[in-house]
Scaffold this motif. Sequence first.
Motif, PDB file in Angstrom:
ATOM      1  N   ALA A 138      24.904  -3.724  37.984  1.00 29.66           N
ATOM      2  CA  ALA A 138      23.727  -3.575  37.128  1.00 29.66           C
ATOM      3  C   ALA A 138      22.775  -2.510  37.651  1.00 29.66           C
ATOM      4  O   ALA A 138      21.885  -2.064  36.923  1.00 29.66           O
ATOM      5  N   LEU A 139      22.940  -2.108  38.907  1.00 27.26           N
ATOM      6  CA  LEU A 139      22.087  -1.087  39.499  1.00 27.26           C
ATOM      7  C   LEU A 139      22.626   0.299  39.179  1.00 27.26           C
ATOM      8  O   LEU A 139      23.822   0.493  39.004  1.00 27.26           O
ATOM      9  N   SER A 140      21.732   1.250  39.127  1.00 27.43           N
ATOM     10  CA  SER A 140      22.161   2.635  38.948  1.00 27.43           C
ATOM     11  C   SER A 140      22.700   3.174  40.263  1.00 27.43           C
ATOM     12  O   SER A 140      22.414   2.641  41.344  1.00 27.43           O
ATOM     13  N   PHE A 141      23.472   4.258  40.188  1.00 23.43           N
ATOM     14  CA  PHE A 141      24.005   4.862  41.401  1.00 23.43           C
ATOM     15  C   PHE A 141      22.890   5.423  42.281  1.00 23.43           C
ATOM     16  O   PHE A 141      23.036   5.492  43.501  1.00 23.43           O
ATOM     17  N   ILE A 142      21.779   5.807  41.670  1.00 21.06           N
ATOM     18  CA  ILE A 142      20.643   6.305  42.448  1.00 21.06           C
ATOM     19  C   ILE A 142      20.085   5.198  43.327  1.00 21.06           C
ATOM     20  O   ILE A 142      19.835   5.383  44.524  1.00 21.06           O
ATOM     21  N   VAL A 143      19.873   4.021  42.739  1.00 20.82           N
ATOM     22  CA  VAL A 143      19.349   2.889  43.508  1.00 20.82           C
ATOM     23  C   VAL A 143      20.322   2.493  44.607  1.00 20.82           C
ATOM     24  O   VAL A 143      19.933   2.240  45.750  1.00 20.82           O
ATOM     25  N   THR A 144      21.610   2.431  44.262  1.00 19.50           N
ATOM     26  CA  THR A 144      22.623   2.096  45.265  1.00 19.50           C
ATOM     27  C   THR A 144      22.627   3.103  46.402  1.00 19.50           C
ATOM     28  O   THR A 144      22.674   2.735  47.590  1.00 19.50           O
ATOM     29  N   GLY A 145      22.566   4.390  46.072  1.00 19.10           N
ATOM     30  CA  GLY A 145      22.583   5.417  47.101  1.00 19.10           C
ATOM     31  C   GLY A 145      21.380   5.345  48.020  1.00 19.10           C
ATOM     32  O   GLY A 145      21.510   5.455  49.250  1.00 19.10           O
ATOM     33  N   VAL A 146      20.184   5.139  47.446  1.00 18.80           N
ATOM     34  CA  VAL A 146      18.974   5.064  48.267  1.00 18.80           C
ATOM     35  C   VAL A 146      19.014   3.828  49.169  1.00 18.80           C
ATOM     36  O   VAL A 146      18.658   3.898  50.358  1.00 18.80           O
ATOM     37  N   ALA A 147      19.443   2.689  48.616  1.00 21.17           N
ATOM     38  CA  ALA A 147      19.490   1.462  49.407  1.00 21.17           C
ATOM     39  C   ALA A 147      20.457   1.599  50.587  1.00 21.17           C
ATOM     40  O   ALA A 147      20.127   1.233  51.724  1.00 21.17           O
ATOM     41  N   TRP A 148      21.639   2.132  50.336  1.00 22.80           N
ATOM     42  CA  TRP A 148      22.603   2.299  51.421  1.00 22.80           C
ATOM     43  C   TRP A 148      22.196   3.414  52.377  1.00 22.80           C
ATOM     44  O   TRP A 148      22.560   3.394  53.562  1.00 22.80           O
ATOM     45  N   LYS A 149      21.447   4.387  51.914  1.00 23.47           N
ATOM     46  CA  LYS A 149      20.926   5.418  52.806  1.00 23.47           C
ATOM     47  C   LYS A 149      19.979   4.810  53.828  1.00 23.47           C
ATOM     48  O   LYS A 149      20.037   5.139  55.020  1.00 23.47           O
ATOM     49  N   TRP A 150      19.097   3.929  53.383  1.00 22.43           N
ATOM     50  CA  TRP A 150      18.199   3.241  54.310  1.00 22.43           C
ATOM     51  C   TRP A 150      18.983   2.341  55.268  1.00 22.43           C
ATOM     52  O   TRP A 150      18.677   2.261  56.452  1.00 22.43           O
ATOM     53  N   PHE A 151      19.995   1.662  54.729  1.00 17.08           N
ATOM     54  CA  PHE A 151      20.755   0.719  55.553  1.00 17.08           C
ATOM     55  C   PHE A 151      21.575   1.435  56.624  1.00 17.08           C
ATOM     56  O   PHE A 151      21.715   0.946  57.749  1.00 17.08           O
ATOM     57  N   LEU A 152      22.136   2.595  56.301  1.00 15.33           N
ATOM     58  CA  LEU A 152      23.017   3.303  57.227  1.00 15.33           C
ATOM     59  C   LEU A 152      22.308   4.343  58.081  1.00 15.33           C
ATOM     60  O   LEU A 152      22.929   4.904  58.991  1.00 15.33           O
ATOM     61  N   ASP A 153      21.047   4.611  57.795  1.00 11.69           N
ATOM     62  CA  ASP A 153      20.308   5.581  58.602  1.00 11.69           C
ATOM     63  C   ASP A 153      20.145   5.059  60.025  1.00 11.69           C
ATOM     64  O   ASP A 153      19.635   3.956  60.228  1.00 11.69           O
ATOM     65  N   PRO A 154      20.576   5.831  61.045  1.00  6.77           N
ATOM     66  CA  PRO A 154      20.497   5.332  62.424  1.00  6.77           C
ATOM     67  C   PRO A 154      19.087   4.989  62.877  1.00  6.77           C
ATOM     68  O   PRO A 154      18.892   4.120  63.726  1.00  6.77           O
TER      69      PRO A 154
END
Length: 317
Positions: A138-154
């Motif tokens: 249900a999420l857009s790819f933009i939201v998914t990308g930003v969320a995983w960017k925060w999660f994977l950022d060292p």
Amino acid sequence: MTSIVTDRMQTPERATQRKSLRARLQEWLPKIVLAPSFAITLFFVYGFILWTIYLSFTKSKAFPSYTLTDARAYQRLWRWTFESNPPSSWYTSITNMVIFGVLYIVFCLAIGLFLAILLDQKIRGEGVLRPIYLYPMALSFIVTGVAWKWFLDPGLGLEQTMHQWGWTSFHFDWIKNKDYVIYTVVIAGVWQASGFIMAMFLAGLRGIDSEIIKASQIDGASPIQLYRRIIIPLLRPVFLSALIVLAHMAIKSYDLVVALTSGGPGGSAWLPSNFMYEYTFKRNEMAVGSASAVIMLATMSAIIVPYLYSELREKNR
């Protein structure tokens, strides 16, 4: 007296004419309503596909050039694919497309099938788990990308959290590493699409005739044999449909890469869609960008056309 008889004789004829007129209106009304949408789709989809193919055989730069020349844009892409040293951005895009496409499709199919089999066991809490699995789609790819960017950022996500918990030797910097950044795109994409594939497989499992399963169990088939030899082969149409959907999503993925990695270090996370956008709108190489778009279309057609042909052939049989 004669006129009354004549009117009575004409009444059935008039009723028949009215019915035929009503039938014609009922037949043509859907066509009239759908005609504008069909014309718009024909122009803005297929018309622009033909226009893109035309531009790929021109010398278009920042603005379109309508003078046909040759297949120079395709020659450049071909040279960049096999003859460039060091690897070009097009070679990187093609390589990433193979890595991302294969891993994305395989993992989504495997996880989706596993979750569908799990929910098909009538486990407690199925009504809660099903929307949880479906929520990422249900999420857009933009939201998914930003969320995983925060999660994977060292410096912000997983690695920093592990360091705060005392595991200072833990390192997970794939999103900053040009050799592994494409795999972070795979992780985010699989997380988003697996629930949707699960729903497709679950619908297929619920549509299998229970009598076939009962007969197999009576014959002594173990659960593994039941799924390997009977249930999974019966899900072949679902597998094909899921493959088409995932391949389409993989080939046109653009926003996920941009939101998650911004293209990666030095464009190391580029996919063909990112290459096409970069060369068309930023580097003023419209002919090259159009050629890459045509190659993407040909790749998608090579997947969809055999599928549609097999489906139509089965229906005709």
